[in-house]
Design an enzyme around this catalytic site. Structure first.
Site, PDB file in Angstrom:
ATOM      1  N   CYS A 159     -14.718   1.959  20.569  1.00 30.70           N
ATOM      2  CA  CYS A 159     -14.843   0.632  20.715  1.00 30.70           C
ATOM      3  C   CYS A 159     -16.578   0.595  20.278  1.00 30.70           C
ATOM      4  CB  CYS A 159     -14.284  -0.155  20.595  1.00 30.70           C
ATOM      5  SG  CYS A 159     -12.878  -0.510  20.191  1.00 30.70           S
TER       6      CYS A 159
ATOM      7  N   CYS B 206      -6.219  -3.197   3.915  1.00 35.84           N
ATOM      8  CA  CYS B 206      -6.513  -2.049   3.948  1.00 35.84           C
ATOM      9  C   CYS B 206      -6.730  -1.413   3.375  1.00 35.84           C
ATOM     10  CB  CYS B 206      -4.489  -1.749   4.273  1.00 35.84           C
ATOM     11  SG  CYS B 206      -4.514   0.874   3.844  1.00 35.84           S
TER      12      CYS B 206
ATOM     13  N   CYS C 224     -10.442  -2.395  20.304  1.00 27.77           N
ATOM     14  CA  CYS C 224     -10.163  -4.041  21.818  1.00 27.77           C
ATOM     15  C   CYS C 224     -11.077  -3.479  22.250  1.00 27.77           C
ATOM     16  CB  CYS C 224      -9.374  -2.795  22.868  1.00 27.77           C
ATOM     17  SG  CYS C 224     -10.120  -1.206  23.350  1.00 27.77           S
TER      18      CYS C 224
ATOM     19  N   ARG D 160      -2.801  -2.755  -7.713  1.00 26.74           N
ATOM     20  CA  ARG D 160      -1.838  -3.631  -5.510  1.00 26.74           C
ATOM     21  C   ARG D 160      -1.097  -5.505  -6.822  1.00 26.74           C
ATOM     22  NH1 ARG D 160      -2.023   0.132  -3.048  1.00 26.74           N
ATOM     23  NH2 ARG D 160      -3.543   0.180  -0.891  1.00 26.74           N
TER      24      ARG D 160
ATOM     25  N   CYS E 124       0.891  -1.180   0.183  1.00 33.62           N
ATOM     26  CA  CYS E 124      -0.065   0.399   0.095  1.00 33.62           C
ATOM     27  C   CYS E 124       1.167   1.260   0.045  1.00 33.62           C
ATOM     28  CB  CYS E 124      -0.836  -0.357   1.278  1.00 33.62           C
ATOM     29  SG  CYS E 124      -1.471   1.883   1.263  1.00 33.62           S
ATOM     30  N   HIS E 125       0.169   2.473  -0.578  1.00 39.41           N
ATOM     31  CA  HIS E 125       1.425   3.937  -0.227  1.00 39.41           C
ATOM     32  C   HIS E 125       1.881   3.964   0.788  1.00 39.41           C
ATOM     33  CE1 HIS E 125       2.663   6.324  -4.173  1.00 39.41           C
ATOM     34  NE2 HIS E 125       3.328   6.580  -2.527  1.00 39.41           N
ATOM     35  N   THR E 126       0.755   3.748   1.987  1.00 42.20           N
ATOM     36  CA  THR E 126       2.130   3.636   3.298  1.00 42.20           C
ATOM     37  C   THR E 126       2.628   3.468   3.351  1.00 42.20           C
ATOM     38  OG1 THR E 126      -1.341   4.315   3.489  1.00 42.20           O
ATOM     39  CG2 THR E 126       0.801   4.137   5.202  1.00 42.20           C
TER      40      THR E 126
ATOM     41  N   ARG F   7      -5.483   2.682  18.195  1.00 46.42           N
ATOM     42  CA  ARG F   7      -5.427   3.109  16.826  1.00 46.42           C
ATOM     43  C   ARG F   7      -4.267   3.438  16.100  1.00 46.42           C
ATOM     44  NH1 ARG F   7      -6.824   9.261  18.873  1.00 46.42           N
ATOM     45  NH2 ARG F   7      -9.421   8.315  20.077  1.00 46.42           N
TER      46      ARG F   7
ATOM     47  N   HIS G   8       1.369  -4.004   6.103  1.00 47.52           N
ATOM     48  CA  HIS G   8       0.195  -4.592   6.836  1.00 47.52           C
ATOM     49  C   HIS G   8      -0.854  -4.728   5.914  1.00 47.52           C
ATOM     50  CE1 HIS G   8      -0.069  -0.813   4.446  1.00 47.52           C
ATOM     51  NE2 HIS G   8      -1.474  -0.172   4.750  1.00 47.52           N
ATOM     52  N   GLU G   9      -1.108  -4.689   4.645  1.00 45.78           N
ATOM     53  CA  GLU G   9      -2.430  -4.771   3.715  1.00 45.78           C
ATOM     54  C   GLU G   9      -1.607  -6.561   4.146  1.00 45.78           C
ATOM     55  OE1 GLU G   9      -4.036  -2.877   0.715  1.00 45.78           O
ATOM     56  OE2 GLU G   9      -3.357  -4.246  -0.179  1.00 45.78           O
TER      57      GLU G   9
ATOM     58  N   CYS H 251     -10.170   3.122  17.973  1.00 43.40           N
ATOM     59  CA  CYS H 251      -9.904   2.755  19.049  1.00 43.40           C
ATOM     60  C   CYS H 251      -9.003   3.720  20.144  1.00 43.40           C
ATOM     61  CB  CYS H 251      -9.910   1.212  19.453  1.00 43.40           C
ATOM     62  SG  CYS H 251      -9.065   0.425  20.914  1.00 43.40           S
TER      63      CYS H 251
ATOM     64  N   CYS I  29     -13.423   0.122  24.664  1.00 40.73           N
ATOM     65  CA  CYS I  29     -13.487   1.177  25.215  1.00 40.73           C
ATOM     66  C   CYS I  29     -14.610   2.603  24.159  1.00 40.73           C
ATOM     67  CB  CYS I  29     -11.526   2.423  24.953  1.00 40.73           C
ATOM     68  SG  CYS I  29     -11.596   2.383  22.321  1.00 40.73           S
TER      69      CYS I  29
END
Ligand SMILES: NC(=O)c1ccc[n+]([C@@H]2O[C@H](COP(=O)([O-])OP(=O)(O)OC[C@H]3O[C@@H](n4cnc5c(N)ncnc54)[C@H](O)[C@@H]3O)[C@@H](O)[C@H]2O)c1
Ligand SMILES: [Zn+2]
Ligand SMILES: [Zn+2]
Length: 379
Positions: free
Chosen positions: A103, A175, A97, A372, A45-47, A115, A67-68, A111, A100
């Site tokens: 959530c 993601c 979680c 992707r 992903c670009h992040t 988060r 992360h994907e 969260c 909280c």
């Protein structure tokens, strides 16, 4: 519960912008509320690219990005009751979680405990990393670090999904695709027949386009600087295209002229501060809603005249399309499997490489060639 330290292959980023190095990394067992999982497929992903380049972001190295992804639970730590070895999961960069105020809120997925935090490279349980090479820690990325055969993730960042779902496809729901889809369906919420502009036609933006199509938008205006994107975007339902480079007036003006004063909704998926401002200023006064999705540089500032807001425009932003990862994503996967969503994940997957060629995925994204690229961990 497994107490073994695993020695696995991971792609380590040692320095900003330098190719990842695949090497043996020790992965510690999961601690309290943690899960160790085997990653089968991951995508870029670009992040990941921004934090690897570290041009406008805080550098933190050595680090394992990613992360994907889609994977299978290998072992669980103390206190984990709702996952067991063998479960199929999608890791998500922002967690849930379940306890909280966020959530418990129907409106938020931010969260308190889990988060997104792009600058923390350690697990929250003990402030340490679970990855090391000869005892030297390697940092995590957004609690997922999926560019590794095995990783350790907080249980609140794992969506348990139907094992019948093909992980090589649904991994993109972990993601980009959920983010774009949710940005339109959950946040911009266009009404049937409305006009939607989408800035940035990468995978996230094209998923936002899919959302607009599913919502019944009458016109979907795609905005990108890369003309190669337009042919692709047509297949996703974009009806018109604007390349800001083709005009000598601001793109918000071009869009206002095309739409009798502005679009009803806009979704920004570029990460460019200029595009964020344009995406806001191109919505119609009185009712227009703009949603920011792109990840800005750390020093960016959003500048617009307050009159643009007084004139009854709304500016919003979202992480992960406002989906709660554990509550909502298993259902999105079901909807995909049952073809209720009219969402073809295959269209987003333009490339596929073995893990050994992970650096190619970066190259394809930086050149604007890919949407992707699936990275296959097992061949
Ligand atoms: N908020 C979230 O939860 C979340 C989740 C995932 C990704 N993101 C962010 O979404 C953005 C898109 O991610 P992606 O993986 O689809 O990236 P991508 O690189 O595949 O697509 C981005 C597109 O934006 C275009 N673009 C760049 N600057 C532009 C400008 N000024 N005007 C018009 N178009 C422009 C590029 O040409 C490219 O086609 C990134 O900023 C990423 O970090 C945010
Ligand atoms: Zn992402
Ligand atoms: Zn929470």
């Amino acid at each position: 519960m497994s107490h073994w330290l695993y020695l696995v292959a991971a792609a380590v980023a040692w320095e900003a912008g330098k190719p990842l190095v695949i090497q043996e990394v020790e992965v510690a067992p999961p601690q309290k509320n943690e899960v160790r999982l085997r990653i089968l497929f991951t995508s870029l992903c670009h992040t990941d690219v921004y934090f690897w380049e570290a041009k406008g972001q805080t550098p933190l190295f050595p680090r394992i990005f990613g992360h994907e992804a889609g994977g299978i639970v290998e072992s669980v730590g103390e206190g984990v009751t709702d996952l067991q070895p063998g479960d199929h999961v999608l890791p998500v960069f922002t967690g849930e979680c379940g306890e909280c105020r966020h959530c418990h809120s129907e409106e938020s997925n931010m969260c308190d405990l889990l988060r997104i935090n792009t600058d923390r490279g350690v697990m929250i349980n003990d402030g340490q990393s679970r990855f090391s090479i000869n005892g030297k820690p390697i940092y995590h990325f957004v609690g997922t670090s999926t560019f590794s055969e095995y990783t350790v993730v907080h249980v609140g960042c794992l969506a348990k999904i139907n094992p019948a779902a093909p992980l090589d496809k649904v991994c993109v729901l972990s993601c980009g695709i959920s983010t774009g889809l949710g940005a339109t369906l959950n946040v911009a919420k266009p009404k049937k027949g409305q006009t939607v502009a989408v800035f940035g036609l990468g995978a996230v933006g094209l998923a936002a386009v899919e959302g607009a199509r599913i919502a019944g938008a009458s016109r979907i205006i795609g905005v990108d600087l890369n003309p190669v994107r337009f042919a692709e975007a047509k297949k996703f339902g974009c009806t018109e295209f604007v390349n800001p480079k083709d005009y000598d007036k601001p793109v918000q003006q071009v869009i206002a002229d095309m739409t009798d004063g502005g679009v009803d909704r806009s979704v920004e998926c570029t990460g460019s501060i200029q595009a964020m401002i344009s995406a806001f200023e191109c919505v119609h006064d009185g009712w227009g809603v703009a949603v920011l999705v792109g990840v800005p540089n750390k020093d960016d500032a959003f500048k617009t005249h307050p009159m643009n807001l007084l004139n009854e425009r709304t500016l919003k932003g979202t992480f992960f399309g406002n989906y709660k990862p554990r509550t909502d994503i298993p259902r999105v996967v079901e909807q995909y499997l049952n073809k209720e969503l009219d969402l073809e994940l295959e269209k987003f997957i333009t490339h596929s490489v073995p893990f050994s060629e992970i650096n190619k995925a970066f190259d394809y994204m930086l050149k604007g060639h890919s949407l992707r690229t699936i990275i296959r961990m097992e061949d």
